[in-house]
Structures are given as structure tokens and as C-alpha cells.
Design an enzyme around this catalytic site. Structure first.
Site, short mmCIF file in Angstrom:
data_model
loop_
_atom_site.label_atom_id
_atom_site.label_comp_id
_atom_site.label_asym_id
_atom_site.label_seq_id
_atom_site.Cartn_x
_atom_site.Cartn_y
_atom_site.Cartn_z
N TYR A 166 -0.35 -0.31 10.47
CA TYR A 166 -0.80 -0.85 9.17
C TYR A 166 0.31 -0.67 8.13
CZ TYR A 166 -3.29 -1.04 4.70
OH TYR A 166 -3.67 -1.34 3.41
N SER A 200 0.87 -1.18 0.00
CA SER A 200 0.00 0.00 0.00
C SER A 200 0.90 1.21 0.00
CB SER A 200 -0.86 0.02 1.27
OG SER A 200 -1.39 1.31 1.48
N1 LIG Z 1 -8.71 -0.18 -0.19
C1 LIG Z 1 -7.57 0.50 -0.19
O1 LIG Z 1 -7.58 1.75 -0.21
C2 LIG Z 1 -6.25 -0.22 -0.19
C3 LIG Z 1 -5.11 0.52 -0.49
C4 LIG Z 1 -3.87 -0.10 -0.50
C5 LIG Z 1 -3.78 -1.45 -0.20
N2 LIG Z 1 -4.90 -2.16 0.10
C6 LIG Z 1 -4.72 -3.57 0.44
O2 LIG Z 1 -5.45 -4.35 -0.48
C7 LIG Z 1 -5.93 -5.54 0.15
C8 LIG Z 1 -7.43 -5.66 -0.05
O3 LIG Z 1 -8.04 -4.52 0.51
P1 LIG Z 1 -9.57 -4.14 0.22
O4 LIG Z 1 -9.67 -2.68 0.45
O5 LIG Z 1 -10.01 -4.71 -1.07
O6 LIG Z 1 -10.27 -4.86 1.44
P2 LIG Z 1 -11.76 -5.38 1.68
O7 LIG Z 1 -12.70 -4.90 0.64
O8 LIG Z 1 -12.03 -5.09 3.11
O9 LIG Z 1 -11.58 -6.95 1.49
C9 LIG Z 1 -10.72 -7.65 2.34
C10 LIG Z 1 -10.70 -9.08 1.91
O10 LIG Z 1 -9.79 -9.79 2.79
C11 LIG Z 1 -10.49 -10.83 3.43
N3 LIG Z 1 -10.04 -10.96 4.81
C12 LIG Z 1 -9.81 -9.97 5.71
N4 LIG Z 1 -9.43 -10.50 6.88
C13 LIG Z 1 -9.44 -11.85 6.71
C14 LIG Z 1 -9.16 -12.94 7.57
N5 LIG Z 1 -8.78 -12.79 8.84
N6 LIG Z 1 -9.27 -14.19 7.06
C15 LIG Z 1 -9.66 -14.37 5.78
N7 LIG Z 1 -9.94 -13.38 4.93
C16 LIG Z 1 -9.83 -12.13 5.39
C17 LIG Z 1 -11.97 -10.47 3.35
O11 LIG Z 1 -12.70 -11.67 3.29
P3 LIG Z 1 -14.01 -11.98 4.20
O12 LIG Z 1 -14.66 -10.68 4.49
O13 LIG Z 1 -14.79 -12.94 3.37
O14 LIG Z 1 -13.44 -12.62 5.39
C18 LIG Z 1 -12.06 -9.73 2.02
O15 LIG Z 1 -12.23 -10.64 0.96
C19 LIG Z 1 -5.50 -5.44 1.61
O16 LIG Z 1 -4.29 -6.17 1.77
C20 LIG Z 1 -5.27 -3.96 1.80
O17 LIG Z 1 -4.32 -3.72 2.81
C21 LIG Z 1 -6.13 -1.58 0.11
#
Ligand SMILES: NC(=O)c1ccc[n+]([C@@H]2O[C@H](COP(=O)([O-])OP(=O)(O)OC[C@H]3O[C@@H](n4cnc5c(N)ncnc54)[C@H](OP(=O)(O)O)[C@@H]3O)[C@@H](O)[C@H]2O)c1
Length: 245
Positions: A156, A143
């Protein structure tokens, strides 16, 4: 038995962790569009089934695998259920933003368990098979928070910087055997998180907006494709230019 063997053919198999929503779901759809059989991982079986249906409706192939990545035994079961995978996308995880003085140690440990340890376990379990087969691609989600100082994002950001440090070491360890290891570092993306915070962060990018999850998923699918055959050990910022300034 691997997913490929199950089908009696040898499709390329991609395991995407956290593919029940957000960036992971977008990556799963993009990879399925590239012809991968996608193993859609998450905790929520209902949303997992919905993602699988969406992939199938678009003509792709997918299967849901449930596991809690904060639990090392569950992660070991996930690796074993996945079998031989050609592409591993370490995407599952969560963020916590707030005053550092207010982060309790249980949440700090949970951040590192889900965002760092699970990826380490999956790579340790699945990369040796890729090495044996002489091919594979491992893509992990960093990120911009792992690179720039964001107030409230110390823990984080540290998990994301750790994932990138591990990825560089994995590139050194596995790439000579033909396994590509890269990191994608998104800026703010509209997913499940607080949309107001994402908008504010988007305003600070050169493009003046946050991203759609699909804009990250496509980059992940590109890195998994033969078009990216000479890219390894790289960190690809997909952040609207935020870390260039
Ligand atoms: N959104 C942003 O702005 C952003 C920016 C930079 C990087 N990222 C990174 O991108 C990745 C995805 O982020 P997102 O924003 O798409 O998140 P999100 O919409 O909240 O989705 C998170 C995903 O991870 C799964 N997950 C979370 N905790 C888990 C656990 N303990 N066990 C199994 N599955 C788990 C969730 O599955 P369930 O709900 O089915 O458990 C869901 O499918 C993350 O690594 C985040 O740090 C995000």
C-alpha cells in the site's frame, strides 16, 4: 459535451474520484461549497446519489459518475464522461495491511491498478485539456504510509509513494502551462477502515488523535482554490505531525 457546456454557463468543474465516502466525499462537499460543479465518482450508485443530494441540500451542484477504477476501460469511459474538468482529485483507492508474506499477487496488482494506474490514466486523459486552457489543478492522495515504514503496509505504501513520484513529474510536465499539481498526504483518518487500527495510528501522531475526513477535504479544497495559486509540485502532510518525528 462538457458539464459546463451542458449548463450553458462556464462553471468550474471538479472531478473527485472515490467521492461516495470518506475523504473523497468530504472533499466533494468542500469543493461544492467553493462553487465548483462536482462530478462525484465511485462504484456505489446509491451512496453516489446520497452524496449528490447532500451537496444539493447545501446549495451546491453535483452529478454522479460511476466507474470501477481497477478496470482501464471503465477509467477511459469516466474520463470521457467527465469532459473538460478544471480540478481533478485522484482519491479513489484502497489499502491492505497485513504480513507481507500473506499478500497474494492478485491483491498486489489490484492495489496498483486502483491506486496508481487509474490516476495515471485520468491525468493522461484530462491534463492535456487543462494545458490547452492554460489552467487546472490536479490533487492526488498520498498517505503517511508512502513516507514512513508501517509494518504490514509495504505494498500500500508503495502505491502511495508511486502516486507522489508521478505527481512530481506531472508538476514538471504541466505546471509551466499553468496547471498546478500537488499531493496531500494524510495521516490516519476515520473513514471506512478498521477504527481500532486508525485510533492506534492516531495515538502515534503529535496531536495524539486520528483526523476527521473533513480535515483533509478542506485542505484539498484550499489547494483547488485561487488561494493556492503559487503551490505546485508540493506534498502537503496532513498527518497531525506524524511524519515530522
Ligand atoms: N483513511 C485513511 O486513514 C487514509 C490515510 C491516508 C490516505 N488515505 C487515502 O485517501 C483515499 C480515500 O480513502 P478513504 O479512507 O476515504 O477511503 P474510503 O472511505 O474507503 O472510500 C474509498 C472511496 O474510493 C472508491 N473506490 C475504491 N475502490 C474503487 C474502485 N475500484 N473503483 C471505483 N471507486 C473505488 C470508493 O467508492 P465506492 O465504494 O462507491 O466504489 C470510495 O468512494 C485513498 O486513496 C486512501 O489511500 C486514506
Amino acid at each position: 459535451m462538457s458539464e459546463g457546456a451542458d449548463l450553458g454557463i462556464h462553471p468550474r468543474v471538479a472531478l473527485v474520484t472515490g467521492a461516495t465516502s470518506g475523504i473523497g466525499k468530504a472533499a466533494a462537499l468542500a469543493l461544492a461549497g467553493e462553487g465548483f460543479l462536482v462530478l462525484v465518482h465511485g462504484r456505489d450508485a446509491t451512496r453516489g446519489a446520497a452524496t449528490v443530494r447532500e451537496i444539493e441540500a447545501a446549495g451546491g451542484r453535483a452529478r454522479f459518475l460511476g466507474a470501477d477504477v481497477s478496470d482501464p476501460e471503465d477509467v477511459a469511459r469516466l474520463a470521457s464522461a467527465a469532459g473538460e474538468v478544471d480540478v481533478l482529485v485522484n482519491n479513489a483507492g484502497f489499502s491492505w495491511f497485513g504480513p507481507s508474506a500473506e499478500l497474494d499477487t492478485a491483491t498486489f496488482d489490484a492495489l496498483f491498478a486502483s491506486n496508481v494506474r487509474a490516476a495515471y490514466q485520468l491525468v493522461a486523459a484530462l491534463a492535456p485539456g487543462m494545458v490547452k486552457r492554460g489552467r487546472g489543478s490536479i490533487i492526488s492522495l498520498d498517505s503517511m504510509a508512502g513516507r514512513v515504514g508501517l509494518a504490514g503496509g509495504a505494498a500500500y505504501g508503495a502505491t502511495k509513494a508511486a502516486l507522489t513520484a508521478m505527481s512530481r513529474a506531472w508538476a514538471a510536465e504541466y505546471s509551466p502551462a499553468g496547471v498546478l499539481v500537488n499531493t496531500v498526504a494524510p495521516g490516519p483518518v476515520y473513514t471506512g477502515a478498521d477504527p481500532e487500527l486508525i485510533k492506534q495510528l492516531g495515538d502515534t501522531t503529535l496531536l495524539g488523535r486520528a483526523a476527521r475526513a473533513e480535515e483533509i477535504g478542506e485542505v484539498i479544497a484550499f489547494l483547488a482554490s485561487p488561494k493556492a495559486s503559487y503551490i505546485t509540485g508540493a506534498v502537503i502532510p496532513v498527518d497531525g505531525g506524524r511524519t515530522a518525528i
